[in-house]
Design a protein around this motif. Structure first.
Motif, PDB file in Angstrom:
ATOM      1  N   LEU A   1     -14.266  -7.838   5.676  1.00  0.00           N
ATOM      2  CA  LEU A   1     -13.149  -7.008   5.228  1.00  0.00           C
ATOM      3  C   LEU A   1     -13.572  -5.828   4.368  1.00  0.00           C
ATOM      4  O   LEU A   1     -12.770  -4.928   4.111  1.00  0.00           O
ATOM      5  CB  LEU A   1     -12.145  -7.865   4.440  1.00  0.00           C
ATOM      6  N   GLN A   2     -14.800  -5.798   3.922  1.00  0.00           N
ATOM      7  CA  GLN A   2     -15.244  -4.761   2.983  1.00  0.00           C
ATOM      8  C   GLN A   2     -14.963  -3.332   3.449  1.00  0.00           C
ATOM      9  O   GLN A   2     -14.589  -2.480   2.628  1.00  0.00           O
ATOM     10  CB  GLN A   2     -16.734  -4.945   2.681  1.00  0.00           C
ATOM     11  N   PRO A   3     -15.091  -3.002   4.755  1.00  0.00           N
ATOM     12  CA  PRO A   3     -14.771  -1.626   5.177  1.00  0.00           C
ATOM     13  C   PRO A   3     -13.333  -1.211   4.872  1.00  0.00           C
ATOM     14  O   PRO A   3     -13.050  -0.008   4.790  1.00  0.00           O
ATOM     15  CB  PRO A   3     -15.034  -1.661   6.693  1.00  0.00           C
ATOM     16  N   TRP A   4     -12.431  -2.153   4.680  1.00  0.00           N
ATOM     17  CA  TRP A   4     -11.056  -1.853   4.327  1.00  0.00           C
ATOM     18  C   TRP A   4     -10.979  -1.067   3.020  1.00  0.00           C
ATOM     19  O   TRP A   4     -10.091  -0.241   2.814  1.00  0.00           O
ATOM     20  CB  TRP A   4     -10.277  -3.150   4.206  1.00  0.00           C
ATOM     21  N   LEU A   5     -11.942  -1.306   2.136  1.00  0.00           N
ATOM     22  CA  LEU A   5     -11.929  -0.640   0.829  1.00  0.00           C
ATOM     23  C   LEU A   5     -12.209   0.855   0.931  1.00  0.00           C
ATOM     24  O   LEU A   5     -12.020   1.593  -0.045  1.00  0.00           O
ATOM     25  CB  LEU A   5     -12.953  -1.304  -0.106  1.00  0.00           C
ATOM     26  N   ASN A   6     -12.641   1.325   2.086  1.00  0.00           N
ATOM     27  CA  ASN A   6     -12.857   2.764   2.261  1.00  0.00           C
ATOM     28  C   ASN A   6     -11.545   3.548   2.236  1.00  0.00           C
ATOM     29  O   ASN A   6     -11.547   4.751   1.933  1.00  0.00           O
ATOM     30  CB  ASN A   6     -13.593   3.036   3.574  1.00  0.00           C
ATOM     31  N   VAL A   7     -10.438   2.872   2.590  1.00  0.00           N
ATOM     32  CA  VAL A   7      -9.150   3.579   2.660  1.00  0.00           C
ATOM     33  C   VAL A   7      -8.054   2.951   1.809  1.00  0.00           C
ATOM     34  O   VAL A   7      -7.119   3.634   1.379  1.00  0.00           O
ATOM     35  CB  VAL A   7      -8.654   3.675   4.122  1.00  0.00           C
ATOM     36  N   LEU A   8      -8.156   1.655   1.565  1.00  0.00           N
ATOM     37  CA  LEU A   8      -7.045   0.933   0.945  1.00  0.00           C
ATOM     38  C   LEU A   8      -6.689   1.410  -0.461  1.00  0.00           C
ATOM     39  O   LEU A   8      -5.489   1.598  -0.755  1.00  0.00           O
ATOM     40  CB  LEU A   8      -7.337  -0.571   0.943  1.00  0.00           C
ATOM     41  N   PRO A   9      -7.640   1.616  -1.370  1.00  0.00           N
ATOM     42  CA  PRO A   9      -7.244   2.029  -2.729  1.00  0.00           C
ATOM     43  C   PRO A   9      -6.417   3.308  -2.748  1.00  0.00           C
ATOM     44  O   PRO A   9      -5.428   3.398  -3.490  1.00  0.00           O
ATOM     45  CB  PRO A   9      -8.586   2.190  -3.441  1.00  0.00           C
ATOM     46  N   GLN A  10      -6.786   4.300  -1.949  1.00  0.00           N
ATOM     47  CA  GLN A  10      -6.014   5.535  -1.934  1.00  0.00           C
ATOM     48  C   GLN A  10      -4.631   5.307  -1.340  1.00  0.00           C
ATOM     49  O   GLN A  10      -3.629   5.868  -1.814  1.00  0.00           O
ATOM     50  CB  GLN A  10      -6.752   6.616  -1.139  1.00  0.00           C
ATOM     51  N   GLN A  11      -4.560   4.496  -0.303  1.00  0.00           N
ATOM     52  CA  GLN A  11      -3.253   4.200   0.306  1.00  0.00           C
ATOM     53  C   GLN A  11      -2.319   3.545  -0.705  1.00  0.00           C
ATOM     54  O   GLN A  11      -1.128   3.906  -0.798  1.00  0.00           O
ATOM     55  CB  GLN A  11      -3.433   3.280   1.515  1.00  0.00           C
ATOM     56  N   LEU A  12      -2.833   2.600  -1.475  1.00  0.00           N
ATOM     57  CA  LEU A  12      -1.971   1.903  -2.430  1.00  0.00           C
ATOM     58  C   LEU A  12      -1.662   2.772  -3.647  1.00  0.00           C
ATOM     59  O   LEU A  12      -0.575   2.656  -4.239  1.00  0.00           O
ATOM     60  CB  LEU A  12      -2.623   0.586  -2.852  1.00  0.00           C
ATOM     61  N   THR A  13      -2.573   3.648  -3.994  1.00  0.00           N
ATOM     62  CA  THR A  13      -2.275   4.621  -5.061  1.00  0.00           C
ATOM     63  C   THR A  13      -1.138   5.536  -4.615  1.00  0.00           C
ATOM     64  O   THR A  13      -0.201   5.805  -5.380  1.00  0.00           O
ATOM     65  CB  THR A  13      -3.522   5.450  -5.396  1.00  0.00           C
ATOM     66  N   ASP A  14      -1.210   6.020  -3.386  1.00  0.00           N
ATOM     67  CA  ASP A  14      -0.135   6.868  -2.852  1.00  0.00           C
ATOM     68  C   ASP A  14       1.188   6.106  -2.830  1.00  0.00           C
ATOM     69  O   ASP A  14       2.247   6.672  -3.157  1.00  0.00           O
ATOM     70  CB  ASP A  14      -0.488   7.344  -1.434  1.00  0.00           C
ATOM     71  N   TRP A  15       1.138   4.837  -2.454  1.00  0.00           N
ATOM     72  CA  TRP A  15       2.358   4.028  -2.419  1.00  0.00           C
ATOM     73  C   TRP A  15       2.961   3.886  -3.819  1.00  0.00           C
ATOM     74  O   TRP A  15       4.175   4.006  -3.990  1.00  0.00           O
ATOM     75  CB  TRP A  15       2.046   2.650  -1.834  1.00  0.00           C
ATOM     76  N   GLN A  16       2.106   3.654  -4.803  1.00  0.00           N
ATOM     77  CA  GLN A  16       2.592   3.491  -6.174  1.00  0.00           C
ATOM     78  C   GLN A  16       3.287   4.756  -6.670  1.00  0.00           C
ATOM     79  O   GLN A  16       4.217   4.685  -7.488  1.00  0.00           O
ATOM     80  CB  GLN A  16       1.420   3.170  -7.113  1.00  0.00           C
ATOM     81  N   GLU A  17       2.847   5.898  -6.200  1.00  0.00           N
ATOM     82  CA  GLU A  17       3.374   7.169  -6.710  1.00  0.00           C
ATOM     83  C   GLU A  17       4.669   7.594  -6.025  1.00  0.00           C
ATOM     84  O   GLU A  17       5.297   8.564  -6.450  1.00  0.00           O
ATOM     85  CB  GLU A  17       2.308   8.262  -6.550  1.00  0.00           C
ATOM     86  N   GLN A  18       5.088   6.889  -4.987  1.00  0.00           N
ATOM     87  CA  GLN A  18       6.320   7.238  -4.284  1.00  0.00           C
ATOM     88  C   GLN A  18       7.521   6.603  -4.971  1.00  0.00           C
ATOM     89  O   GLN A  18       7.406   5.520  -5.551  1.00  0.00           O
ATOM     90  CB  GLN A  18       6.250   6.760  -2.830  1.00  0.00           C
ATOM     91  N   PRO A  19       8.691   7.259  -4.918  1.00  0.00           N
ATOM     92  CA  PRO A  19       9.910   6.624  -5.442  1.00  0.00           C
ATOM     93  C   PRO A  19      10.330   5.475  -4.532  1.00  0.00           C
ATOM     94  O   PRO A  19      10.203   5.553  -3.309  1.00  0.00           O
ATOM     95  CB  PRO A  19      10.939   7.761  -5.417  1.00  0.00           C
ATOM     96  N   HIS A  20      10.832   4.399  -5.120  1.00  0.00           N
ATOM     97  CA  HIS A  20      11.147   3.212  -4.350  1.00  0.00           C
ATOM     98  C   HIS A  20      12.531   2.639  -4.667  1.00  0.00           C
ATOM     99  O   HIS A  20      12.708   1.423  -4.714  1.00  0.00           O
ATOM    100  CB  HIS A  20      10.084   2.131  -4.575  1.00  0.00           C
ATOM    101  N   GLY A  21      13.509   3.470  -4.915  1.00  0.00           N
ATOM    102  CA  GLY A  21      14.879   2.986  -5.043  1.00  0.00           C
ATOM    103  C   GLY A  21      15.063   1.946  -6.127  1.00  0.00           C
ATOM    104  O   GLY A  21      14.894   2.218  -7.314  1.00  0.00           O
ATOM    105  N   ASP A  22      15.358   0.719  -5.706  1.00  0.00           N
ATOM    106  CA  ASP A  22      15.696  -0.361  -6.637  1.00  0.00           C
ATOM    107  C   ASP A  22      14.489  -1.096  -7.184  1.00  0.00           C
ATOM    108  O   ASP A  22      14.640  -2.094  -7.893  1.00  0.00           O
ATOM    109  CB  ASP A  22      16.592  -1.386  -5.939  1.00  0.00           C
TER     110      ASP A  22
END
Length: 323
Positions: A17-38
């Motif tokens: 699974l280690q290659p997942w770390l090439n993209v996952l942190p940025q994806q989850l950072t972007d997710w955290q920065e989006q508005p999420h309603g409730d």
């Protein structure tokens, strides 16, 4: 918001699974920065959910947890009110400290239909695509999986999953990430991949099948469950507008056509292991999901049809292997 640091550590410890770390942190950072309603309100309630491991956990025959000594009535009522903050609960059911979360779907019935047909999950790394709030992930763990990863872009499903995981004592063998499968790199890392109730939501079903194949290790197993129609290898329904009042639906193949699609993208040993007409007892309105449900979407005069005149929901489970 959520702290995904433990997720990164778990992935770093798994060579495949280690290659997942090439993209996952940025994806989850972007997710955290989006508005999420409730989600702010849900997160405040989530922080109040206790995370002490219960005395009794059953994830083999159900998803049940409780202590030998029942919670005092006041604490039980407080917990129930917190869990109802996360309405609607669609996948389940769950039994939590003698609180019965009666979800819209009897997801346990689907599990009972498929589990006799799948390979032993013991020590397998599993991916559940479109996992909802994670009900089936707990059942996968109860069947022996070593590690279960779920992906689903719904914020509410993530919060519901985290509420149950806290009540389980923060079990790290099961994790849900707020992603769609199109965001995953071609990991070829999972021993088993589940895709249940997803295919008919995809604009390109063939691409979805290829994406699933690209997550499997060589020799891995796919469990695919979706809405189908009756018919031969050429039968496909493409609803012009809605199907059972759902807007985001595209392709409903016959089970035989879906078998051809799987073989066309390179799967082998493809088997249709179950076909089942969805009953009005399997998907319905409950105290924990008070919106309209399947009984409202079936023609009152002809239960073999939806309100739009399409064939009523029929679901199939197919099992396939990656060479």
């Amino acid at each position: 918001m959520f702290n995904f640091a433990r997720i990164y550590q778990l992935i770093a410890e798994d060579t495949r699974l280690q290659p997942w770390l090439n993209v996952l942190p940025q994806q989850l950072t972007d997710w955290q920065e989006q508005p999420h309603g409730d989600i702010a309100r849900w997160f405040r309630a989530l922080k109040k959910i206790p995370d002490t491991a219960p005395d009794v956990i059953d994830i083999k025959d159900s998803v049940t947890l409780h202590n030998h000594e029942p919670l005092p009535h006041g604490e039980q009522q407080k917990l129930e009110n917190l869990l109802k903050t996360f309405h609607p609960w669609r996948k389940g059911p769950y039994s939590v400290h003698n609180i019965h979360i009666d979800t819209e779907w009897r997801s346990d019935w689907k599990w009972d239909r498929l589990v006799p047909h799948i390979s032993d999950l013991t020590n397998r790394t599993v991916l559940d695509v479109g996992c909802g709030n994670g009900y089936h992930m707990w059942r996968m763990l109860g069947t022996g999986a070593r590690q279960v990863w779920g992906i689903d872009p719904s914020e509410l499903f993530l919060v519901q999953f985290e509420a149950i995981r806290k009540l389980m004592g923060n079990d790290e063998r099961v994790n849900l990430l707020p992603l769609g499968i199109e965001q995953l790199p071609e990991l070829e890392a999972f021993d088993t991949v589940f895709s249940m109730g997803v295919l008919y939501h995809r604009r390109s079903p063939i691409d979805h099948l290829i994406q699933l194949k690209n997550q499997l290790a060589s020799g891995g197993e796919l469990i695919l469950e979706t809405l189908v129609i009756e018919g031969d290898e050429n039968a496909v329904l493409v609803p012009f507008d809605r199907y059972a009042q759902m807007r985001n639906v595209y392709f409903f193949p016959s089970a035989l056509a879906l078998k051809v699609w799987l073989e066309k993208v390179g799967f082998i040993d493809v088997k249709i292991v179950d076909e089942n007409v969805t009953s009005l007892d399997e998907q319905r309105t409950t105290e924990w999901m008070t919106h309209n449900s399947l009984p409202d979407y079936i023609d009152a005069e002809n239960p073999a049809l939806t309100v739009e005149g399409h064939p009523a929901p029929r679901r199939a489970i197919l099992i396939a292997k990656k060479p």
